[in-house]
Design an enzyme around this catalytic site. Structure first.
Site, PDB file in Angstrom:
ATOM      1  N   HIS A  76     -35.783 -18.599  -2.380  1.00 43.45           N
ATOM      2  CA  HIS A  76     -34.991 -17.632  -3.135  1.00 43.45           C
ATOM      3  C   HIS A  76     -33.532 -18.079  -3.194  1.00 43.45           C
ATOM      4  O   HIS A  76     -33.140 -19.063  -2.558  1.00 43.45           O
ATOM      5  CB  HIS A  76     -35.090 -16.238  -2.510  1.00 43.45           C
ATOM      6  N   LYS A  98     -29.755 -14.423  -0.530  1.00 41.92           N
ATOM      7  CA  LYS A  98     -30.793 -13.493  -0.063  1.00 41.92           C
ATOM      8  C   LYS A  98     -30.955 -13.652   1.450  1.00 41.92           C
ATOM      9  O   LYS A  98     -31.387 -14.705   1.928  1.00 41.92           O
ATOM     10  CB  LYS A  98     -32.129 -13.769  -0.763  1.00 41.92           C
TER      11      LYS A  98
END
Length: 268
Positions: free
Chosen positions: A158, A162
Site C-alpha cells: 500500500h 498507510k
C-alpha cells in the site's frame, strides 16, 4: 433504485462517480461529518454530467429519521467509519432500507449491531468490496482445500503513509486459517493496494494477485452488490455469498465445456 452514500473521502468520491455514471441506480444524497461542501451538488463537484440530485449534507443537519423522511432511499451505502452504523441503524430498520457496508474493520459491538439489524433487513458487509479481491479469496480457499499441504504466504502493498496492516490481508489470512504473522507488508510511494497469495508447492508455485488500479473499483463492487442483493431475504451477507452462485455451472454451460474441451493427452 434510489441510494444514499455515507462517507465522502477519497474512496467515497470514487464510488459516487461510478454511481452517477450507472443507469441502474439514482444517487439521492451524500452524507458526511464535515459541513464543508454542504448542499453542493455531487455531480457538479466531481465534474460528472448527471440529472440526479446527489446533494451533500452533513450529519449534523438531520437525524437519520429526518433524512430518510425528506429524502427516501432504497439502499444505504456506508463508506464512513465504524461509528456510522449508530447513526442510521434504527431508522433504516424501521423503514426496511437495505444496508451495504464497506467498512474495513468493525469492533465486536458494531458487528453485533449489524447482526441485529440484519434480522429485519438485508445487510451486506464487506471489508473490501471489489469484485477482484473477493474472487481471489474464493479461489484461494478452493486451492487450499485441493492442496492443504502447501506453504502459504500473503503479501500486501500500500501507499507509504498507510500505518496499519491491511484489513483485507487480515481477512484473507482469517479465511485461510493463517496467523497474521503470515502477512508480509510493503509500503512504497502511492500504491493504492496490492494483495498477493503465494502457494508454495514442492515443485511449483501458484500466485494469486489482485491490484487496485483506482478506487473506482470499489464502485464496480457496489454496483454488483446492489444488483445481486435485491430481493434477498433479511440477513447478514458477504460478497462471497453473492459470488458463489456464479461458480456453479448450469447444465448448458457444463455441456458446452465438455464438448469443447479435450483431455490433455489428446493433444499429443
Amino acid at each position: 433504485m434510489k441510494v444514499g452514500l455515507i462517507g465522502f473521502g477519497k474512496t467515497g468520491r470514487a464510488v459516487a462517480s461510478v454511481l452517477l455514471e450507472s443507469k441502474k441506480v439514482n444517487l439521492q444524497w451524500v452524507l458526511r461529518k464535515s459541513t464543508t461542501l454542504e448542499h453542493r451538488s455531487v455531480p457538479e463537484f466531481l465534474g460528472v454530467h448527471s440529472d440526479e440530485p446527489g446533494l451533500i449534507y452533513s450529519i449534523s443537519e438531520f437525524s437519520a429519521d429526518e433524512l430518510f423522511e425528506k429524502h427516501p432511499v432504497d439502499v444505504i451505502i456506508d463508506f464512513s467509519s465504524a461509528d456510522g452504523v449508530d447513526y442510521y441503524a434504527e431508522a433504516a430498520t424501521k423503514r426496511g432500507i437495505t444496508v451495504i457496508s464497506a467498512i474495513s474493520a468493525y469492533p465486536d459491538n458494531k458487528l453485533k449491531l449489524l447482526s441485529e439489524i440484519a434480522e429485519k433487513i438485508p445487510v451486506l458487509h464487506s471489508p473490501n468490496i471489489t469484485l477482484g479481491i473477493n474472487f481471489l479469496m474464493i479461489a484461494a480457499k478452493i486451492l487450499k482445500n485441493i492442496a492443504p499441504y502447501t506453504d502459504i504466504e500473503i503479501i500486501e502493498e500500500h501507499f507509504k503513509s498507510k500505518p496499519e496492516v491491511s484489513g483485507t490481508a487480515k481477512k484473507i489470512a482469517q479465511a485461510l486459517d493463517l496467523p497474521d504473522e503470515s502477512i508480509k507488508t510493503i509500503r512504497a510511494g502511492g500504491i493504492i493496494g496490492v494483495h498477493e497469495i503465494i502457494f508454495g508447492f514442492p515443485y511449483q508455485v501458484v500466485r494469486l494477485r489482485h491490484e487496485s488500479i483506482s478506487r473506482e473499483a470499489f464502485g464496480n463492487g457496489i454496483i454488483f452488490a446492489l444488483e445481486n442483493l435485491v430481493g434477498k431475504d433479511n440477513g447478514l451477507y458477504t460478497m462471497e455469498d453473492l459470488l458463489l452462485p456464479y461458480f456453479h455451472l448450469n447444465e448448458t454451460e457444463q455441456m458446452f465445456i465438455e464438448k469443447n474441451t479435450k483431455p490433455w493427452w489428446r493433444f499429443w
